[in-house]
Design an enzyme around this catalytic site. Structure first.
Site, mmCIF file in Angstrom:
data_model
loop_
_atom_site.group_PDB
_atom_site.id
_atom_site.type_symbol
_atom_site.label_atom_id
_atom_site.label_comp_id
_atom_site.label_asym_id
_atom_site.label_seq_id
_atom_site.Cartn_x
_atom_site.Cartn_y
_atom_site.Cartn_z
ATOM 1 N N HIS A 308 11.791 -2.629 14.377
ATOM 2 C CA HIS A 308 11.846 -3.676 15.466
ATOM 3 C C HIS A 308 10.970 -3.316 16.708
ATOM 4 O O HIS A 308 11.020 -2.362 17.152
ATOM 5 C CB HIS A 308 13.251 -4.206 15.715
ATOM 6 C CG HIS A 308 12.981 -5.788 16.112
ATOM 7 N ND1 HIS A 308 12.695 -6.060 17.565
ATOM 8 C CD2 HIS A 308 13.300 -6.686 15.554
ATOM 9 C CE1 HIS A 308 12.840 -7.375 17.619
ATOM 10 N NE2 HIS A 308 13.141 -7.992 16.312
ATOM 11 N N ASP A 366 17.041 -8.770 9.014
ATOM 12 C CA ASP A 366 16.572 -9.127 7.709
ATOM 13 C C ASP A 366 17.043 -8.387 6.652
ATOM 14 O O ASP A 366 17.149 -8.692 5.660
ATOM 15 C CB ASP A 366 14.879 -9.135 7.856
ATOM 16 C CG ASP A 366 14.430 -10.163 8.614
ATOM 17 O OD1 ASP A 366 15.029 -11.240 8.603
ATOM 18 O OD2 ASP A 366 13.432 -10.068 9.235
HETATM 19 N N1 CMC Z 1 8.825 1.840 7.819
HETATM 20 C C1 CMC Z 1 8.051 2.826 8.040
HETATM 21 N N2 CMC Z 1 7.472 3.110 9.230
HETATM 22 C C2 CMC Z 1 7.595 2.342 10.284
HETATM 23 C C3 CMC Z 1 8.266 1.202 10.294
HETATM 24 C C4 CMC Z 1 8.946 0.992 8.890
HETATM 25 N N3 CMC Z 1 9.602 -0.290 8.635
HETATM 26 N N4 CMC Z 1 8.090 0.348 11.202
HETATM 27 C C5 CMC Z 1 7.695 1.181 12.117
HETATM 28 N N5 CMC Z 1 7.155 2.213 11.550
HETATM 29 C C6 CMC Z 1 6.643 3.435 12.126
HETATM 30 C C7 CMC Z 1 5.139 3.201 12.189
HETATM 31 O O1 CMC Z 1 4.289 3.520 11.000
HETATM 32 C C8 CMC Z 1 4.646 3.667 13.744
HETATM 33 O O2 CMC Z 1 4.534 5.158 13.043
HETATM 34 P P1 CMC Z 1 3.488 6.000 14.133
HETATM 35 O O3 CMC Z 1 3.891 6.183 15.465
HETATM 36 O O4 CMC Z 1 3.350 7.478 13.294
HETATM 37 O O5 CMC Z 1 1.934 5.236 14.094
HETATM 38 C C9 CMC Z 1 5.844 3.666 14.341
HETATM 39 O O6 CMC Z 1 6.932 3.517 13.383
HETATM 40 C C10 CMC Z 1 5.868 2.380 15.336
HETATM 41 O O7 CMC Z 1 5.494 1.437 14.644
HETATM 42 P P2 CMC Z 1 4.725 0.165 14.976
HETATM 43 O O8 CMC Z 1 4.093 -0.587 14.050
HETATM 44 O O9 CMC Z 1 4.075 0.515 16.335
HETATM 45 O O10 CMC Z 1 5.914 -0.935 15.861
HETATM 46 P P3 CMC Z 1 5.773 -2.239 16.189
HETATM 47 O O11 CMC Z 1 6.790 -2.313 17.130
HETATM 48 O O12 CMC Z 1 4.649 -2.628 16.378
HETATM 49 O O13 CMC Z 1 6.430 -2.936 14.625
HETATM 50 C C11 CMC Z 1 7.731 -4.292 13.163
HETATM 51 C C12 CMC Z 1 7.740 -3.578 14.716
HETATM 52 C C13 CMC Z 1 8.904 -5.105 13.079
HETATM 53 C C14 CMC Z 1 6.554 -5.051 12.872
HETATM 54 C C15 CMC Z 1 7.751 -2.908 12.323
HETATM 55 O O14 CMC Z 1 8.813 -2.113 12.507
HETATM 56 C C16 CMC Z 1 7.725 -3.275 10.989
HETATM 57 O O15 CMC Z 1 6.782 -3.494 10.225
HETATM 58 N N6 CMC Z 1 9.157 -3.269 10.334
HETATM 59 C C17 CMC Z 1 9.231 -3.928 8.796
HETATM 60 C C18 CMC Z 1 9.153 -5.346 8.686
HETATM 61 C C19 CMC Z 1 10.447 -5.894 9.274
HETATM 62 O O16 CMC Z 1 11.543 -5.587 8.862
HETATM 63 N N7 CMC Z 1 10.207 -6.934 10.110
HETATM 64 C C20 CMC Z 1 11.278 -7.838 10.652
HETATM 65 C C21 CMC Z 1 11.320 -7.569 12.050
HETATM 66 S S1 CMC Z 1 13.211 -8.371 12.577
HETATM 67 C C22 CMC Z 1 12.911 -10.187 12.385
HETATM 68 C C23 CMC Z 1 11.938 -10.606 13.364
HETATM 69 O O17 CMC Z 1 12.445 -10.644 14.467
HETATM 70 O O18 CMC Z 1 11.104 -11.371 12.922
#
Ligand code: CMC
Length: 431
Positions: A308, A366
Site C-alpha cells: 500500500h 483487497d
Molecule cells: N508485490 C511485489 N512487490 C511489490 C508489491 C507487490 N504487491 N508492491 C510493491 N512492491 C515493491 C515494488 O516493486 C518496489 O520495489 P523496489 O523498491 O525494489 O523498486 C517497492 O515494493 C515499493 O513499491 P512502490 O510501487 O514504489 O510502492 P507504491 O507505494 O507506489 O505502490 C501499490 C503501492 C498499492 C500500488 C503497490 O503496493 C501495488 O501495486 N500493490 C498491488 C496492487 C494492490 O493490491 N493494490 C491495492 C491497494 S489497497 C486498495 C486501495 O486503496 O485502492
C-alpha cells in the site's frame, strides 16, 4: 489551517526563501510552497504526489506507519465493530456521530431516494451484456446528470445536499442493476423496509421465481465491507473527484470520474486482480513460483492484494476483514475451498518472506474483501463495483468539503518539461 511559528528555509540559486509551515492536528508538518513559483521562479517535482498535501481536510486521517485509520477521529476498527455503514456515512458527511433522531432522519432520506428514474432502464439496455459492470456504472453515473437536473447547481448548498443523498441512495440500485444486466436477469427494485446492505444483497441475488431471504450474517459482512471502504483520504480516485470538481463540474460527472479511476488494478481493481491471481496460482505448490516472480525486478508481476502506498504496517481494514472472512467462510461452509487454501498459504508465505518484510508489504483490504465476496457468490467483476458503491460516500464527503472551502482553486499541476523546445514546422515533402 493552523499556522505554526516554524518556517522552512530553501536556498535556490544562492537566494534564501523562508517558507511558512503548518502544523496539522495529526500527521507531519506541511511546508507551504504556494508562493514559491512567484517568488523564486521554480516548481517542485513530485510525480505521484508522494510528498504533496493537495488539500486541507478534516475528514479522514491515516497513519501509515502505525497502521491507523480514523474517520473524523474515530478508529476504523471501532466503527466496523460497533457502528454500521449508514451511521459512518453520516459521520463522514456531517462530521459528528448522529443522535437517534438524526440517524433516523438520515436513513429515511437515503431509503426514500433508492429508486432510479425509470427511463434509466433503457440506458442500461444500450450496453452489451458482456460489458464489465464498471464500464456500465461509469456510464450510468455520468448519465445521472442528464436525469437529475435539480441537483446540479454546485453553488446551491441544498442542491449539493440532495445530490449527496441521491448518490449514496442510488448507488446500490445502480450497481445491482449493472450486475443483473450482465447476468441476464431482470432488474430488482429496491425495498424500503430493508437495511442498506440487505437491500443491496436482495437486489443482486433475488429472482422473481422464488422468495429470497437475506441471511443476517451475510448482510452484516456486506455492511462491514461497505464500512471499511467508505473513505480513505486523498487516494487516487478521491483526488480524481477533487480535481474534476475543482473545475466546477457537476457532482455526478465528478463521481463518474472517481469510479473510472478506481477501476485500475493498482487501486480498486486490485480485489478482482487478486482473485484472478489466486485462480492463476491454482494450487498451494505453485506459490513459490509466484513469490519468485513478484520479487523479480525484471518481471512486472506483483502480488495483488499486497502493499500500500500509505500503510507501511498492517492495513487496519484488512485486520477487521480477515476476521469477517473467517466468519463468512465458516457460515457458508467453504473453508476447504482450494482458492481459499491458496489465499491462506500465500498470506503465510508472504508474511514470512524477507522481501515482503523488508519492503513492508502486508496484505491489504483487497486481499480479504475478494475472498469474502467470492464466498458470498459475487463474480470477480463485481468486486470493484462494490468498492465503488462503498467509496461513494467518501468521494461525496470530500467533494462537499472541497466545494465549501474558501480556498477552492482549479487544480492545475505544473510539469518538468523534457520535450523539444521551439522549432520550425517543415513541409511534409522535405521531411
Ligand atoms: N508485490 C511485489 N512487490 C511489490 C508489491 C507487490 N504487491 N508492491 C510493491 N512492491 C515493491 C515494488 O516493486 C518496489 O520495489 P523496489 O523498491 O525494489 O523498486 C517497492 O515494493 C515499493 O513499491 P512502490 O510501487 O514504489 O510502492 P507504491 O507505494 O507506489 O505502490 C501499490 C503501492 C498499492 C500500488 C503497490 O503496493 C501495488 O501495486 N500493490 C498491488 C496492487 C494492490 O493490491 N493494490 C491495492 C491497494 S489497497 C486498495 C486501495 O486503496 O485502492
Amino acid at each position: 489551517m493552523t499556522n505554526s511559528n516554524k518556517t522552512a528555509t530553501l536556498i535556490v540559486n544562492g537566494e534564501t526563501y523562508e517558507l511558512p509551515m503548518y502544523t496539522p492536528t495529526a500527521g507531519p508538518d506541511v511546508i507551504d510552497i504556494r508562493k514559491l513559483y512567484a517568488q523564486a521562479g521554480v516548481f517542485t517535482y513530485d510525480p505521484g504526489f508522494t510528498s504533496t498535501a493537495a488539500c486541507d481536510s478534516t475528514i479522514t486521517f491515516i497513519d501509515g506507519e502505525k497502521g491507523e485509520l480514523l474517520h473524523r477521529g474515530y478508529p476504523i476498527d471501532q466503527l466496523a465493530g460497533k457502528s454500521h455503514y449508514l451511521e459512518v456515512c453520516y459521520l463522514l458527511l456531517y462530521g459528528e456521530l448522529p443522535t437517534v433522531d438524526q440517524l433516523e432522519d438520515f436513513e429515511h432520506r437515503v431509503t426514500h431516494h433508492t429508486m432510479v428514474h425509470e427511463q434509466m432502464m433503457n440506458f442500461f439496455r444500450g450496453f452489451r451484456r458482456d460489458a464489465h459492470p464498471m464500464a456500465i456504472i461509469t456510464g450510468v453515473i455520468g448519465a445521472m446528470s442528464a436525469f437529475y437536473h435539480d441537483s446540479l447547481d454546485i453553488t446551491d448548498e441544498w442542491q449539493r445536499e440532495v445530490a449527496s443523498i441521491r448518490m449514496i441512495a442510488k448507488m446500490p440500485t445502480i450497481v445491482a442493476m449493472a450486475f443483473k444486466y450482465t447476468v441476464g436477469q431482470p432488474f430488482v427494485y429496491p425495498r424500503n423496509d430493508l437495511d442498506y446492505a440487505s437491500n443491496f444483497l436482495r437486489m443482486c441475488f433475488s429472482v422473481p421465481c422464488e422468495e429470497y431471504e437475506v441471511n443476517p450474517i451475510l448482510s452484516r459482512a456486506m455492511d462491514r465491507i461497505f464500512t471499511l471502504h467508505a473513505d480513505h483520504e486523498q487516494n487516487a480516485s478521491t483526488s480524481t473527484v477533487r480535481l474534476a470538481s475543482s473545475s466546477g463540474a457537476n457532482p455526478f460527472a465528478c463521481i463518474a470520474a472517481g469510479v473510472a479511476c478506481l477501476w485500475g488494478p493498482a487501486h480498486g481493481g486490485a480485489n478482482q486482480a487478486c482473485l484472478e491471481m489466486l485462480r492463476e496460482i491454482g494450487t498451494v505448490d505453485r506459490i513459490p513460483e509466484f513469490i519468485a516472480r513478484a520479487k523479480d525486478r525484471d518481471d512486472p508481476f506483483r502480488l495483488m492484494g499486497f502493499g500500500h502506498r500509505v500503510y507501511k504496517n498492517t492495513d487496519p481494514r484488512a485486520t477487521v476483514l480477515k476476521q469477517s472472512a473467517d466468519e463468512v467462510l465458516e457460515l457458508l461452509g467453504v473453508e476447504d475451498n482450494e482458492l481459499l487454501k491458496v489465499a491462506k498459504a500465500l498470506e503465510k508465505v508472504a508474511l514470512n518472506d524477507p522481501y515482503f518484510i523488508e519492503k513492508k508489504l502486508f496484505p491489504n483490504v483487497d486481499f480479504y474483501s475478494g475472498i469474502i465476496l467470492e464466498a458470498m457468490g459475487f463474480p470477480t467483476s463485481m468486486f470493484t463495483p462494490i468498492f465503488a458503491l462503498s467509496r461513494t460516500v467518501g468521494w461525496i464527503s470530500q467533494w462537499k468539503e472541497m466545494i465549501a472551502d474558501p480556498q477552492l482553486k482549479i487544480g492545475r499541476p505544473r510539469q518538468l518539461y523534457h520535450g523539444e523546445t521551439n522549432r520550425d514546422y517543415t513541409d511534409i515533402e522535405t521531411r
